[in-house]
Design a protein around this motif. Structure first.
Motif, mmCIF file in Angstrom:
data_model
loop_
_atom_site.group_PDB
_atom_site.id
_atom_site.type_symbol
_atom_site.label_atom_id
_atom_site.label_comp_id
_atom_site.label_asym_id
_atom_site.label_seq_id
_atom_site.Cartn_x
_atom_site.Cartn_y
_atom_site.Cartn_z
ATOM 1 N N ALA A 12 -3.840 8.912 -0.782
ATOM 2 C CA ALA A 12 -4.796 9.249 0.270
ATOM 3 C C ALA A 12 -6.178 8.714 -0.057
ATOM 4 O O ALA A 12 -6.896 8.209 0.824
ATOM 5 C CB ALA A 12 -4.836 10.758 0.468
ATOM 6 N N GLN A 13 -6.560 8.795 -1.319
ATOM 7 C CA GLN A 13 -7.879 8.292 -1.731
ATOM 8 C C GLN A 13 -7.991 6.781 -1.502
ATOM 9 O O GLN A 13 -9.024 6.281 -1.056
ATOM 10 C CB GLN A 13 -8.132 8.630 -3.198
ATOM 11 N N GLU A 14 -6.905 6.075 -1.791
ATOM 12 C CA GLU A 14 -6.886 4.631 -1.580
ATOM 13 C C GLU A 14 -7.000 4.302 -0.087
ATOM 14 O O GLU A 14 -7.704 3.361 0.312
ATOM 15 C CB GLU A 14 -5.586 4.056 -2.152
ATOM 16 N N ALA A 15 -6.331 5.083 0.743
ATOM 17 C CA ALA A 15 -6.387 4.867 2.185
ATOM 18 C C ALA A 15 -7.795 5.108 2.723
ATOM 19 O O ALA A 15 -8.301 4.330 3.548
ATOM 20 C CB ALA A 15 -5.395 5.791 2.886
ATOM 21 N N ILE A 16 -8.435 6.163 2.256
ATOM 22 C CA ILE A 16 -9.782 6.486 2.719
ATOM 23 C C ILE A 16 -10.761 5.396 2.299
ATOM 24 O O ILE A 16 -11.624 4.970 3.083
ATOM 25 C CB ILE A 16 -10.215 7.861 2.186
ATOM 26 N N TYR A 28 -5.672 4.491 10.935
ATOM 27 C CA TYR A 28 -4.519 4.817 10.095
ATOM 28 C C TYR A 28 -3.254 4.715 10.942
ATOM 29 O O TYR A 28 -3.263 4.967 12.147
ATOM 30 C CB TYR A 28 -4.617 6.243 9.563
ATOM 31 N N ILE A 29 -2.148 4.357 10.292
ATOM 32 C CA ILE A 29 -0.868 4.331 10.985
ATOM 33 C C ILE A 29 0.212 4.853 10.049
ATOM 34 O O ILE A 29 0.243 4.508 8.863
ATOM 35 C CB ILE A 29 -0.529 2.902 11.480
ATOM 36 N N ALA A 30 1.060 5.726 10.579
ATOM 37 C CA ALA A 30 2.192 6.249 9.799
ATOM 38 C C ALA A 30 3.477 5.837 10.502
ATOM 39 O O ALA A 30 3.958 4.722 10.333
ATOM 40 C CB ALA A 30 2.074 7.764 9.658
ATOM 41 N N GLY A 31 4.034 6.697 11.363
ATOM 42 C CA GLY A 31 5.212 6.297 12.130
ATOM 43 C C GLY A 31 4.889 5.276 13.207
ATOM 44 O O GLY A 31 5.722 4.446 13.565
ATOM 45 N N GLU A 44 -5.524 0.899 22.889
ATOM 46 C CA GLU A 44 -6.036 0.893 21.516
ATOM 47 C C GLU A 44 -6.059 -0.554 21.026
ATOM 48 O O GLU A 44 -5.069 -1.282 21.175
ATOM 49 C CB GLU A 44 -5.152 1.737 20.600
ATOM 50 N N ARG A 45 -7.193 -0.952 20.439
ATOM 51 C CA ARG A 45 -7.318 -2.330 19.943
ATOM 52 C C ARG A 45 -7.940 -2.327 18.543
ATOM 53 O O ARG A 45 -9.056 -2.811 18.333
ATOM 54 C CB ARG A 45 -8.179 -3.144 20.910
ATOM 55 N N PRO A 46 -7.224 -1.790 17.576
ATOM 56 C CA PRO A 46 -7.783 -1.719 16.219
ATOM 57 C C PRO A 46 -7.941 -3.099 15.599
ATOM 58 O O PRO A 46 -7.131 -4.004 15.833
ATOM 59 C CB PRO A 46 -6.746 -0.884 15.466
ATOM 60 N N ALA A 47 -8.984 -3.238 14.803
ATOM 61 C CA ALA A 47 -9.200 -4.489 14.080
ATOM 62 C C ALA A 47 -8.481 -4.479 12.742
ATOM 63 O O ALA A 47 -8.172 -5.536 12.183
ATOM 64 C CB ALA A 47 -10.693 -4.714 13.874
ATOM 65 N N HIS A 48 -8.226 -3.265 12.218
ATOM 66 C CA HIS A 48 -7.603 -3.159 10.895
ATOM 67 C C HIS A 48 -6.722 -1.920 10.856
ATOM 68 O O HIS A 48 -7.150 -0.821 11.217
ATOM 69 C CB HIS A 48 -8.685 -3.060 9.819
ATOM 70 N N LEU A 49 -5.467 -2.087 10.410
ATOM 71 C CA LEU A 49 -4.539 -0.974 10.274
ATOM 72 C C LEU A 49 -4.319 -0.656 8.796
ATOM 73 O O LEU A 49 -4.116 -1.574 7.988
ATOM 74 C CB LEU A 49 -3.192 -1.300 10.919
ATOM 75 N N ILE A 50 -4.334 0.638 8.489
ATOM 76 C CA ILE A 50 -4.075 1.095 7.125
ATOM 77 C C ILE A 50 -2.813 1.940 7.167
ATOM 78 O O ILE A 50 -2.794 3.026 7.763
ATOM 79 C CB ILE A 50 -5.263 1.916 6.584
ATOM 80 N N ARG A 211 -13.571 14.073 11.446
ATOM 81 C CA ARG A 211 -14.634 13.152 11.092
ATOM 82 C C ARG A 211 -14.042 11.762 10.854
ATOM 83 O O ARG A 211 -12.857 11.641 10.536
ATOM 84 C CB ARG A 211 -15.354 13.653 9.839
ATOM 85 N N PRO A 212 -14.829 10.721 11.004
ATOM 86 C CA PRO A 212 -14.309 9.366 10.794
ATOM 87 C C PRO A 212 -13.655 9.210 9.421
ATOM 88 O O PRO A 212 -14.224 9.599 8.401
ATOM 89 C CB PRO A 212 -15.560 8.491 10.913
ATOM 90 N N GLY A 213 -12.447 8.664 9.411
ATOM 91 C CA GLY A 213 -11.759 8.402 8.155
ATOM 92 C C GLY A 213 -10.963 9.556 7.598
ATOM 93 O O GLY A 213 -10.301 9.407 6.562
ATOM 94 N N GLU A 214 -10.967 10.723 8.253
ATOM 95 C CA GLU A 214 -10.210 11.860 7.726
ATOM 96 C C GLU A 214 -8.716 11.659 7.941
ATOM 97 O O GLU A 214 -8.275 11.169 8.979
ATOM 98 C CB GLU A 214 -10.648 13.167 8.381
ATOM 99 N N ILE A 215 -7.945 12.084 6.936
ATOM 100 C CA ILE A 215 -6.490 12.029 6.980
ATOM 101 C C ILE A 215 -5.951 13.453 6.986
ATOM 102 O O ILE A 215 -6.422 14.307 6.221
ATOM 103 C CB ILE A 215 -5.921 11.292 5.751
ATOM 104 N N VAL A 216 -4.951 13.706 7.832
ATOM 105 C CA VAL A 216 -4.250 14.987 7.798
ATOM 106 C C VAL A 216 -3.275 14.953 6.622
ATOM 107 O O VAL A 216 -2.269 14.236 6.654
ATOM 108 C CB VAL A 216 -3.500 15.248 9.112
#
Length: 333
Positions: A12-16, A28-31, A44-50, A211-216
């Protein structure tokens, strides 16, 4: 589809850190079952997917303590089939089993499912500019108001948006007083699920209290005796791959035929998962009868406001909730 760059995170720290480094346009993208769909529609038009699908420990499930814990990366299909939930908290298992299709449940995560965008046909089909939508383009208007509004909300709508919150799992979690654990560059924090979803008001494009960048990172549900006497009832146009026209999550702590405590939330009829506090107050402390269940269900829709084509959802919602209350009560007998 717009071109984008891609990273895969291990923690999670690396993703943030990757999110912060990428800046605006990161997602962020999971499934991916919701995000990919919206990307293909040009919404949705993301420039970068994590990619956070394989974060260490993200799929952890623990039902041994005084709470149920589900890692944000646990799959919907796996949680829906958990034997502890099927026995002691059927409302949670059923809300997942009745969502989407088996193929999607095999991919979708329970954390990602919480963050489905609230959407209606005008939101999905208006990226070409044919239909105004305040969620897509703030201030442009809402084509659903005065339009084809059969599927729209009758509770919690505003003059800017009437779209229904699409989830089933969030409705059950709202009823069960769940909290979510989130992590950002500023550290961890806990958010009640009841506070995660923002009312549309004048800013329907702002949907979540994140908040921006938060992960569940996790979802916690307090253990309760009411879990055994619980159900999730979903009424929809077809049995699979359809949003609810009306749904109800009900869990009752019973003493014989008397309700000691009630946990009740509605879906399919509101702009966010809708806690039915008025209904809980009417059934608590009383014997559970058909008449009381119907009276309690009617109270949940006292402030309902219908459009041109969705008046039926008020009566459908009342009947769905009353049946769910009675079904949950029968589980104790």
């Amino acid at each position: 589809m717009k071109a984008f760059s891609y990273d895969r995170a291990r923690t999670a720290q690396e993703a943030i850190a990757a999110f912060v480094a990428a800046g605006e346009g990161a997602r962020y993208i999971a499934g991916g079952t919701n995000l990919y769909d919206l990307m293909k529609l040009g919404i949705e038009r993301p420039a970068h997917l994590i990619d956070i699908a394989s974060l260490e420990g993200a799929d952890r499930v623990d039902t041994s303590g005084d709470r149920l814990f589900f890692g944000g990366g646990a799959l919907m299909a796996d949680i829906a089939e958990d034997p502890i939930l099927l026995r002691d908290y059927p409302v949670l298992a059923q809300s997942l089993a009745k969502a989407a299709s088996q193929q999607l449940r095999n991919m979708a995560t329970v954390g990602g499912n919480l963050l489905q965008r609230t959407r209606c046909p005008y939101f999905r089909n208006g990226a070409n500019g044919w239909y105004p939508c305040n969620k897509r383009e703030p201030g442009s208007g809402c084509a659903a108001i005065g339009g084809l509004d059969r599927s729209q909300a009758v509770l919690g709508a505003s003059d800017a948006c009437t779209a229904v919150s699409p989830g089933d799992w969030p409705v059950a979690l709202t009823a069960m007083d769940a909290t979510i654990e989130v992590l950002s560059i500023g550290g961890p924090r806990v958010v009640p699920v009841s506070e995660l979803y923002l009312p549309p008001g004048d800013t329907p494009h702002l949907e979540f209290a994140l908040r921006p960048g938060e992960i569940v990172t996790g979802i916690a549900v307090p253990k309760t005796a009411a879990g055994r006497n619980s159900t999730y009832l979903k009424v929809r146009d077809r049995e699979s791959f359809a949003f609810a026209l009306a749904s109800a999550a009900v869990a009752l702590d019973m003493d014989g035929d008397r309700v000691r405590q009630a946990h009740i939330a509605l879906g399919g009829v509101a702009t966010r998962p809708w806690r039915a506090g008025e209904t809980e107050a009417i059934v608590q402390g009383h014997p559970l009868t058909r008449e009381r269940a119907l009276k309690a269900a009617q109270a949940a829709f006292t402030g309902a406001r219908a459009g041109q084509h969705n008046t039926f959802k008020i009566e459908l919602g009342v009947r769905t909730l009353a049946v769910a209350i009675l079904n949950a009560g029968r589980e104790s007998r």
